[in-house]
Write a protein that holds these residues in place. Structure first.
Motif, PDB file in Angstrom:
ATOM      1  N   PHE A  14       8.309  -6.081  -4.382  1.00  0.00           N
ATOM      2  CA  PHE A  14       8.967  -7.108  -3.577  1.00  0.00           C
ATOM      3  C   PHE A  14       9.556  -8.129  -4.548  1.00  0.00           C
ATOM      4  N   ASN A  15      10.838  -8.014  -4.806  1.00  0.00           N
ATOM      5  CA  ASN A  15      11.562  -8.874  -5.742  1.00  0.00           C
ATOM      6  C   ASN A  15      12.063 -10.087  -4.959  1.00  0.00           C
ATOM      7  N   GLY A  16      11.114 -10.956  -4.591  1.00  0.00           N
ATOM      8  CA  GLY A  16      11.392 -12.017  -3.636  1.00  0.00           C
ATOM      9  C   GLY A  16      11.724 -13.375  -4.191  1.00  0.00           C
ATOM     10  N   GLY A  17      11.951 -13.479  -5.482  1.00  0.00           N
ATOM     11  CA  GLY A  17      12.370 -14.757  -6.050  1.00  0.00           C
ATOM     12  C   GLY A  17      11.225 -15.725  -6.297  1.00  0.00           C
ATOM     13  N   ARG A  18      11.607 -16.945  -6.624  1.00  0.00           N
ATOM     14  CA  ARG A  18      10.658 -17.997  -6.978  1.00  0.00           C
ATOM     15  C   ARG A  18      10.371 -18.885  -5.766  1.00  0.00           C
ATOM     16  N   LEU A  19       9.166 -19.417  -5.738  1.00  0.00           N
ATOM     17  CA  LEU A  19       8.767 -20.343  -4.681  1.00  0.00           C
ATOM     18  C   LEU A  19       9.232 -21.747  -5.034  1.00  0.00           C
ATOM     19  N   GLY A  20       9.420 -22.577  -4.031  1.00  0.00           N
ATOM     20  CA  GLY A  20       9.723 -23.985  -4.262  1.00  0.00           C
ATOM     21  C   GLY A  20      11.173 -24.286  -4.589  1.00  0.00           C
ATOM     22  N   TYR A  21      12.081 -23.345  -4.337  1.00  0.00           N
ATOM     23  CA  TYR A  21      13.490 -23.576  -4.643  1.00  0.00           C
ATOM     24  C   TYR A  21      14.360 -23.721  -3.399  1.00  0.00           C
ATOM     25  N   ALA A  22      13.761 -23.859  -2.235  1.00  0.00           N
ATOM     26  CA  ALA A  22      14.517 -23.831  -0.985  1.00  0.00           C
ATOM     27  C   ALA A  22      15.674 -24.831  -0.977  1.00  0.00           C
ATOM     28  N   ALA A  23      15.435 -26.046  -1.405  1.00  0.00           N
ATOM     29  CA  ALA A  23      16.491 -27.053  -1.359  1.00  0.00           C
ATOM     30  C   ALA A  23      17.483 -26.880  -2.501  1.00  0.00           C
ATOM     31  N   ALA A  24      17.031 -26.392  -3.636  1.00  0.00           N
ATOM     32  CA  ALA A  24      17.871 -26.337  -4.827  1.00  0.00           C
ATOM     33  C   ALA A  24      18.687 -25.052  -4.926  1.00  0.00           C
ATOM     34  N   ASP A  25      18.177 -23.958  -4.419  1.00  0.00           N
ATOM     35  CA  ASP A  25      18.836 -22.674  -4.615  1.00  0.00           C
ATOM     36  C   ASP A  25      18.687 -21.824  -3.364  1.00  0.00           C
ATOM     37  N   GLU A  26      19.735 -21.785  -2.569  1.00  0.00           N
ATOM     38  CA  GLU A  26      19.675 -21.073  -1.290  1.00  0.00           C
ATOM     39  C   GLU A  26      19.387 -19.585  -1.471  1.00  0.00           C
ATOM     40  N   LEU A  27      19.884 -18.993  -2.554  1.00  0.00           N
ATOM     41  CA  LEU A  27      19.644 -17.566  -2.783  1.00  0.00           C
ATOM     42  C   LEU A  27      18.156 -17.282  -2.961  1.00  0.00           C
ATOM     43  N   ASP A  28      17.453 -18.093  -3.760  1.00  0.00           N
ATOM     44  CA  ASP A  28      16.009 -17.892  -3.915  1.00  0.00           C
ATOM     45  C   ASP A  28      15.292 -18.072  -2.586  1.00  0.00           C
ATOM     46  N   ALA A  29      15.700 -19.069  -1.813  1.00  0.00           N
ATOM     47  CA  ALA A  29      15.071 -19.286  -0.515  1.00  0.00           C
ATOM     48  C   ALA A  29      15.262 -18.069   0.381  1.00  0.00           C
ATOM     49  N   GLN A  30      16.438 -17.458   0.346  1.00  0.00           N
ATOM     50  CA  GLN A  30      16.692 -16.252   1.145  1.00  0.00           C
ATOM     51  C   GLN A  30      15.877 -15.074   0.621  1.00  0.00           C
ATOM     52  N   ARG A  31      15.780 -14.957  -0.695  1.00  0.00           N
ATOM     53  CA  ARG A  31      15.004 -13.859  -1.283  1.00  0.00           C
ATOM     54  C   ARG A  31      13.532 -13.968  -0.910  1.00  0.00           C
ATOM     55  N   ASN A  32      13.022 -15.187  -0.741  1.00  0.00           N
ATOM     56  CA  ASN A  32      11.612 -15.385  -0.385  1.00  0.00           C
ATOM     57  C   ASN A  32      11.245 -14.690   0.919  1.00  0.00           C
ATOM     58  N   THR A  33      12.226 -14.425   1.789  1.00  0.00           N
ATOM     59  CA  THR A  33      11.922 -13.745   3.048  1.00  0.00           C
ATOM     60  C   THR A  33      11.390 -12.332   2.814  1.00  0.00           C
ATOM     61  N   LEU A  34      11.656 -11.750   1.651  1.00  0.00           N
ATOM     62  CA  LEU A  34      11.081 -10.432   1.338  1.00  0.00           C
ATOM     63  C   LEU A  34       9.561 -10.482   1.334  1.00  0.00           C
ATOM     64  N   TYR A  35       8.987 -11.619   0.971  1.00  0.00           N
ATOM     65  CA  TYR A  35       7.533 -11.745   0.945  1.00  0.00           C
ATOM     66  C   TYR A  35       6.932 -11.653   2.351  1.00  0.00           C
ATOM     67  N   ASP A  36       7.741 -11.902   3.377  1.00  0.00           N
ATOM     68  CA  ASP A  36       7.262 -11.777   4.750  1.00  0.00           C
ATOM     69  C   ASP A  36       7.077 -10.316   5.155  1.00  0.00           C
ATOM     70  N   LEU A  37       7.639  -9.391   4.394  1.00  0.00           N
ATOM     71  CA  LEU A  37       7.495  -7.963   4.697  1.00  0.00           C
ATOM     72  C   LEU A  37       6.154  -7.405   4.248  1.00  0.00           C
ATOM     73  N   VAL A  38       5.426  -8.188   3.459  1.00  0.00           N
ATOM     74  CA  VAL A  38       4.125  -7.751   2.945  1.00  0.00           C
ATOM     75  C   VAL A  38       3.083  -7.935   4.048  1.00  0.00           C
ATOM     76  N   THR A  39       2.542  -6.816   4.512  1.00  0.00           N
ATOM     77  CA  THR A  39       1.499  -6.848   5.534  1.00  0.00           C
ATOM     78  C   THR A  39       0.466  -5.769   5.214  1.00  0.00           C
TER      79      THR A  39
END
Length: 141
Positions: free
Chosen positions: A55-80
């Motif tokens: 899951f290449n989901g980017g870095r945490l804590g970048y939501a305001a600074a980098d929209e791409l990382d914030a979007q990539r973080n949604t991949l972590y929601d696929l982990v179940t």
């Protein structure tokens, strides 16, 4: 059930065995540190007959600074628990701008899955730490 029929802890006694699946949570394949970890996990998974989902989901804590990382973080929601049997989190890369407590909470969100964190010591999360100091000291001598 015959004595020679395999028993699998993941599927239960007498059930057909299935390969366990491990999830690897990383920021990127492209830097040498994470690429080396990824390659090592790929090799070990192959050798041990384990499935691997990265899951290449980017870095945490970048939501305001980098929209791409914030979007990539949604991949972590696929982990179940339906998709993986355990997780390896490359915390030293995934942490981004987040505080260690955020990374700890991030790891805990996947409970009751077994989780191991790499690179940062976290309370209540099994962690593998890298000791670069001794190698640097040896090189300087």
């Amino acid at each position: 059930m015959s004595d020679n029929q395999p028993t699998d802890k993941l599927t239960g006694a007498g059930q057909p065995q299935r390969r366990p699946t491990i999830g690897l949570l990383i920021d990127s394949f492209w830097d040498g540190y994470q690429g080396a970890i990824w390659q090592g996990v790929v090799d070990l998974a192959h050798d041990r007959g384990v499935n691997l989902i990265c899951f290449n989901g980017g870095r945490l804590g970048y939501a305001a600074a980098d929209e791409l990382d914030a979007q990539r973080n949604t991949l972590y929601d696929l982990v179940t628990a339906d998709s993986v049997d355990g997780l390896i989190v490359v915390g030293s890369a995934v942490i981004g701008r987040a505080l260690p407590e955020t990374l700890r909470s991030f790891c805990h969100r996947y409970r009751p899955l077994p989780v191991v964190n790499i690179g940062i010591a976290l309370e209540d999360v099994p962690s593998v730490l890298v000791d670069g100091e001794s190698g640097l000291r040896d090189e300087i001598k």
